[in-house]
Write a protein that holds these residues in place. Structure first.
Motif, PDB file in Angstrom:
ATOM      1  N   CYS A 145       0.806  -1.217   0.000  1.00  0.00           N
ATOM      2  CA  CYS A 145       0.000   0.000   0.000  1.00  0.00           C
ATOM      3  C   CYS A 145       0.844   1.274   0.000  1.00  0.00           C
ATOM      4  O   CYS A 145       0.302   2.376   0.066  1.00  0.00           O
ATOM      5  CB  CYS A 145      -0.943   0.006   1.202  1.00  0.00           C
ATOM      6  SG  CYS A 145      -2.073  -1.386   1.213  1.00  0.00           S
ATOM      7  N   ALA A 146       2.141   1.136  -0.103  1.00  0.00           N
ATOM      8  CA  ALA A 146       3.030   2.307  -0.070  1.00  0.00           C
ATOM      9  C   ALA A 146       2.809   3.222  -1.274  1.00  0.00           C
ATOM     10  O   ALA A 146       3.072   4.416  -1.195  1.00  0.00           O
ATOM     11  CB  ALA A 146       4.480   1.865  -0.006  1.00  0.00           C
ATOM     12  N   TYR A 147       2.305   2.664  -2.386  1.00  0.00           N
ATOM     13  CA  TYR A 147       2.049   3.500  -3.553  1.00  0.00           C
ATOM     14  C   TYR A 147       0.959   4.537  -3.275  1.00  0.00           C
ATOM     15  O   TYR A 147       0.893   5.552  -3.966  1.00  0.00           O
ATOM     16  CB  TYR A 147       1.687   2.639  -4.773  1.00  0.00           C
ATOM     17  CG  TYR A 147       0.304   2.041  -4.739  1.00  0.00           C
ATOM     18  CD1 TYR A 147      -0.755   2.661  -5.377  1.00  0.00           C
ATOM     19  CD2 TYR A 147       0.055   0.857  -4.068  1.00  0.00           C
ATOM     20  CE1 TYR A 147      -2.020   2.118  -5.347  1.00  0.00           C
ATOM     21  CE2 TYR A 147      -1.195   0.305  -4.029  1.00  0.00           C
ATOM     22  CZ  TYR A 147      -2.233   0.939  -4.683  1.00  0.00           C
ATOM     23  OH  TYR A 147      -3.491   0.407  -4.646  1.00  0.00           O
ATOM     24  N   ILE A 148       0.131   4.312  -2.285  1.00  0.00           N
ATOM     25  CA  ILE A 148      -0.883   5.297  -1.883  1.00  0.00           C
ATOM     26  C   ILE A 148      -0.333   6.165  -0.747  1.00  0.00           C
ATOM     27  O   ILE A 148      -0.621   7.357  -0.676  1.00  0.00           O
ATOM     28  CB  ILE A 148      -2.187   4.608  -1.430  1.00  0.00           C
ATOM     29  CG1 ILE A 148      -2.759   3.741  -2.545  1.00  0.00           C
ATOM     30  CG2 ILE A 148      -3.219   5.645  -1.007  1.00  0.00           C
ATOM     31  CD1 ILE A 148      -3.940   2.910  -2.122  1.00  0.00           C
ATOM     32  N   LEU A 149       0.452   5.569   0.124  1.00  0.00           N
ATOM     33  CA  LEU A 149       0.964   6.292   1.286  1.00  0.00           C
ATOM     34  C   LEU A 149       1.871   7.456   0.896  1.00  0.00           C
ATOM     35  O   LEU A 149       1.818   8.515   1.525  1.00  0.00           O
ATOM     36  CB  LEU A 149       1.710   5.337   2.219  1.00  0.00           C
ATOM     37  CG  LEU A 149       2.242   5.946   3.508  1.00  0.00           C
ATOM     38  CD1 LEU A 149       1.080   6.446   4.365  1.00  0.00           C
ATOM     39  CD2 LEU A 149       3.065   4.936   4.270  1.00  0.00           C
ATOM     40  N   ILE A 150       2.675   7.294  -0.133  1.00  0.00           N
ATOM     41  CA  ILE A 150       3.599   8.358  -0.540  1.00  0.00           C
ATOM     42  C   ILE A 150       2.847   9.620  -0.954  1.00  0.00           C
ATOM     43  O   ILE A 150       3.098  10.696  -0.416  1.00  0.00           O
ATOM     44  CB  ILE A 150       4.572   7.856  -1.621  1.00  0.00           C
ATOM     45  CG1 ILE A 150       5.534   6.829  -0.995  1.00  0.00           C
ATOM     46  CG2 ILE A 150       5.341   9.003  -2.249  1.00  0.00           C
ATOM     47  CD1 ILE A 150       6.375   6.075  -1.991  1.00  0.00           C
TER      48      ILE A 150
END
Length: 94
Positions: A44-49
């Motif tokens: 989910c890091a692609y949304i967190l950034i």
């Protein structure tokens, strides 16, 4: 006026940031560059950034960046349910 032009610029910048990104893999290098904490380096890091970028741009106002926050929470929830199903399936197999 100066204030309205600055607000217009910021609004245009916010609108670019608030678009929920398409699912993709984020490299470890990208996560390091954006200072993503180790606990949050997952699928989910692609949304967190972009969410963290938006939060920083909006001075962490809770009523801003709502679409990104909900997308991130949904991604985390989906990952949790997937792990739970996998665990239950393996438990039933034994």
């Amino acid at each position: 006026t100066f204030k309205s032009s600055v607000l217009g610029f910021l609004w245009a910048r916010i609108m670019d940031i608030e678009a929920v990104p398409k699912a993709r893999k984020v490299s470890l290098k990208e996560m390091e560059d954006y200072k993503v904490d180790f606990r949050y380096r997952d699928e989910c890091a692609y949304i967190l950034i972009p969410l963290n970028k938006c939060r920083h741009a909006m001075s962490y106002r809770p009523w801003r960046c709502v679409d990104l926050r909900h997308a991130y929470e949904k991604c985390q929830h989906d990952r949790f349910t997937m792990r739970l199903r996998k665990h239950l399936k393996s438990k039933d197999a034994h």
